[in-house]
Design an enzyme around this catalytic site. Structure first.
Site, PDB file in Angstrom:
ATOM      1  N   CYS A 240       0.849  -1.192   0.000  1.00  0.00           N
ATOM      2  CA  CYS A 240       0.000   0.000   0.000  1.00  0.00           C
ATOM      3  C   CYS A 240       0.884   1.240   0.000  1.00  0.00           C
ATOM      4  O   CYS A 240       1.665   1.445   0.931  1.00  0.00           O
ATOM      5  CB  CYS A 240      -0.888   0.001   1.242  1.00  0.00           C
ATOM      6  SG  CYS A 240      -1.788   1.528   1.457  1.00  0.00           S
ATOM      7  N   ASN A 249      -2.190  -5.188  -2.789  1.00  0.00           N
ATOM      8  CA  ASN A 249      -2.913  -6.107  -3.659  1.00  0.00           C
ATOM      9  C   ASN A 249      -3.274  -7.422  -2.966  1.00  0.00           C
ATOM     10  O   ASN A 249      -2.468  -8.014  -2.258  1.00  0.00           O
ATOM     11  CB  ASN A 249      -2.054  -6.430  -4.884  1.00  0.00           C
ATOM     12  CG  ASN A 249      -1.961  -5.255  -5.825  1.00  0.00           C
ATOM     13  OD1 ASN A 249      -2.952  -4.597  -6.099  1.00  0.00           O
ATOM     14  ND2 ASN A 249      -0.759  -4.988  -6.323  1.00  0.00           N
TER      15      ASN A 249
END
Ligand code: MG
Length: 309
Positions: A240, A249
């Site tokens: 992130c 993801n």
């Protein structure tokens, strides 16, 4: 080809590597792509034709596309940020492109250095030309379930952006939970609103992030709402960008494991996918956050032993 009821769209070589600090060399990327290409996946997003100085991780896109292995039934995708990127993608011989715009204007300006309206106006031209050239087009709508700057993003805003992209000619709308703020009820409400607005389920995909631990729950909510296309990055590569060390993801092998366990075939060989995750960990030289591939590596315990809570 195996029967499948769920499609997994693999983004590790593009969205995964773009969000990691290391820059893999071309041969290492091709080794990863080769491993992923042998899993039964139908869709693999391999690079971005962004200006090389912006994303050094993906600066070799032209060379990479020239060396992609040909695999029956597998389509390669490349992200294009603008008309110049599209021209490069066409020149390189890419058959399928993706575009990205944020639902929230602040995120769009921080991420793409343009207002959302400017990005959409540019994408109208990019998508039309891509379609005229016979390319498949999917369009990401980032921050579809929350914005790191604005917080909640109104469903009506996401619907408006998605309808514009559909009208430009995007064949698929991929809803990005960029911040991982989505939860099962917000996923369900967004999917329902888009369907009500006239975007059929088969043209929707979910691109979920596990930043707060809700990604698989959100995938299940999306599945139960009728979505059958889910993005994943092998081993959960691609952290992130708003929180160092945090997950980004959703791991594709975790999606594949869940759907296969539910009796919903994905057409993807889970062992090979986990092996691709291990290869990527070797290439990056560190562990990655996905669950299933780690379990597969560690699952040497006898039944009934050491795995008990
Ligand atoms: Mg992502």
């Amino acid at each position: 080809m195996k029967r499948r009821s769920v499609r997994i769209y693999e983004v590790a070589p593009r969205d995964g590597l773009q969000n990691e600090p290391e820059v893999l060399d071309l041969d290492d990327k091709l080794a990863l792509i080769e491993a992923l290409a042998r899993t039964g996946l139908t869709d693999l997003e391999v690079t971005s034709f962004v200006r090389p100085s912006w994303v050094p991780q993906l600066a070799d896109s032209d060379h990479l596309v020239a060396r992609l292995p040909r695999v029956p039934g597998l389509r390669y995708w490349a992200l294009v940020p603008n008309m110049r990127g599209l021209e490069r993608a066409i020149e390189a011989g890419v058959g399928a492109i993706s575009t990205v715009v944020s639902a929230s204007d602040t995120h769009n300006r921080k991420n793409l250095n343009r207002t959302r309206a400017e990005t959409l106006a540019a994408q109208a031209e990019v998508i039309r030309l891509a379609r005229d050239e016979g390319l498949a087009v999917r369009s990401y709508v980032s921050t579809a379930l929350g914005c790191p700057y604005e917080g909640e993003v109104p469903v009506s805003t996401v619907v408006d952006v998605a309808l514009r992209l559909r009208d430009f000619g995007a064949g698929e709308i991929a809803l990005g939970d960029t911040t991982g703020m989505g939860h099962p009820r917000s996923v369900r409400a967004l999917v329902a609103a888009l369907v009500d607005a006239g975007i059929p389920l088969e043209r929707l995909a979910l691109h979920l992030h596990d930043t707060r631990g809700t990604a698989l729950a959100n995938a299940l909510a999306g599945f139960e709402a009728g979505v059958r296309s889910f993005d994943g990055a092998v081993a959960g590569v691609g952290g992130c960008p708003y929180a160092e060390g945090a997950a980004g993801n959703l791991a594709s092998e975790d999606l594949v494991y869940m759907f296969e366990a539910m009796g919903e075939p994905t057409g993807v060989d889970l062992d090979r996918l986990a092996a691709a995750g291990h290869l990527l960990e070797d290439l990056l030289g560190r562990p990655l956050p996905g669950r299933y591939h780690r379990w597969a590596a560690a699952s040497t315990c006898e039944a009934g032993e050491s795995c008990i809570a």
